[in-house]
Design a protein around this motif. Structure first.
Motif, PDB file in Angstrom:
ATOM      1  N   ASP A   1       0.816  -1.219   0.000  1.00 14.17           N
ATOM      2  CA  ASP A   1       0.000   0.000   0.000  1.00 14.17           C
ATOM      3  C   ASP A   1       0.849   1.267   0.000  1.00 14.17           C
ATOM      4  O   ASP A   1       0.516   2.262   0.646  1.00 14.17           O
ATOM      5  CB  ASP A   1      -0.952   0.013   1.193  1.00 14.17           C
ATOM      6  CG  ASP A   1      -1.979  -1.109   1.137  1.00 14.17           C
ATOM      7  OD1 ASP A   1      -2.417  -1.443   0.022  1.00 14.17           O
ATOM      8  OD2 ASP A   1      -2.335  -1.646   2.201  1.00 14.17           O
ATOM      9  N   GLY A   2       1.973   1.239  -0.700  1.00 15.91           N
ATOM     10  CA  GLY A   2       2.834   2.409  -0.812  1.00 15.91           C
ATOM     11  C   GLY A   2       3.780   2.612   0.351  1.00 15.91           C
ATOM     12  O   GLY A   2       4.534   3.576   0.375  1.00 15.91           O
ATOM     13  N   ARG A   3       3.783   1.704   1.311  1.00 13.08           N
ATOM     14  CA  ARG A   3       4.667   1.854   2.475  1.00 13.08           C
ATOM     15  C   ARG A   3       6.107   1.475   2.174  1.00 13.08           C
ATOM     16  O   ARG A   3       7.013   1.843   2.912  1.00 13.08           O
ATOM     17  CB  ARG A   3       4.145   1.034   3.642  1.00 13.08           C
ATOM     18  CG  ARG A   3       2.831   1.567   4.153  1.00 13.08           C
ATOM     19  CD  ARG A   3       2.258   0.689   5.226  1.00 13.08           C
ATOM     20  NE  ARG A   3       0.885   1.067   5.453  1.00 13.08           N
ATOM     21  CZ  ARG A   3       0.386   1.286   6.644  1.00 13.08           C
ATOM     22  NH1 ARG A   3       1.122   1.160   7.708  1.00 13.08           N
ATOM     23  NH2 ARG A   3      -0.866   1.623   6.764  1.00 13.08           N
ATOM     24  N   ILE A   4       6.316   0.738   1.090  1.00 15.65           N
ATOM     25  CA  ILE A   4       7.666   0.405   0.645  1.00 15.65           C
ATOM     26  C   ILE A   4       7.806   0.917  -0.785  1.00 15.65           C
ATOM     27  O   ILE A   4       7.028   0.532  -1.664  1.00 15.65           O
ATOM     28  CB  ILE A   4       7.937  -1.113   0.668  1.00 15.65           C
ATOM     29  CG1 ILE A   4       7.743  -1.680   2.067  1.00 15.65           C
ATOM     30  CG2 ILE A   4       9.341  -1.406   0.152  1.00 15.65           C
ATOM     31  CD1 ILE A   4       7.829  -3.194   2.132  1.00 15.65           C
ATOM     32  N   ALA A   5       8.771   1.792  -1.015  1.00 14.38           N
ATOM     33  CA  ALA A   5       9.034   2.309  -2.356  1.00 14.38           C
ATOM     34  C   ALA A   5      10.472   1.941  -2.725  1.00 14.38           C
ATOM     35  O   ALA A   5      11.391   2.162  -1.934  1.00 14.38           O
ATOM     36  CB  ALA A   5       8.856   3.822  -2.404  1.00 14.38           C
TER      37      ALA A   5
END
Length: 80
Positions: A19-23
């Motif tokens: 959910d975008g917490r790891i980029a």
């Protein structure tokens, strides 16, 4: 995950997970020794997503969140 040409012998990549917490973003070489330059940014990620905290001795119900950056520069085909 997006992948694109980054010049002769190199591919660029970027994407996000959880959910975008790891980029993640970086480049990788297409010829030996396959140089890798990777950056991963983590924002408020629950550690128990990846680690069993109870098995590590934490009381049941323990929750841990973390944020930070990991940078890796290496050669994947380096014999060292």
């Amino acid at each position: 995950m997006q992948v694109s040409d980054d010049g002769p012998g190199r591919i660029a990549f970027s994407g996000s997970f959880q959910d975008g917490r790891i980029a993640v973003r970086g480049t990788i070489g297409t010829k030996a020794p396959y140089p890798l330059d990777l950056t991963a940014d983590v924002q408020q990620l629950e550690l128990d997503t990846f680690v069993n905290l109870t098995a590590m001795g934490a009381p049941p119900g323990t929750r841990v969140w973390g944020s930070g950056r990991v940078q890796v520069k290496t050669a994947l085909g380096d014999p060292r």
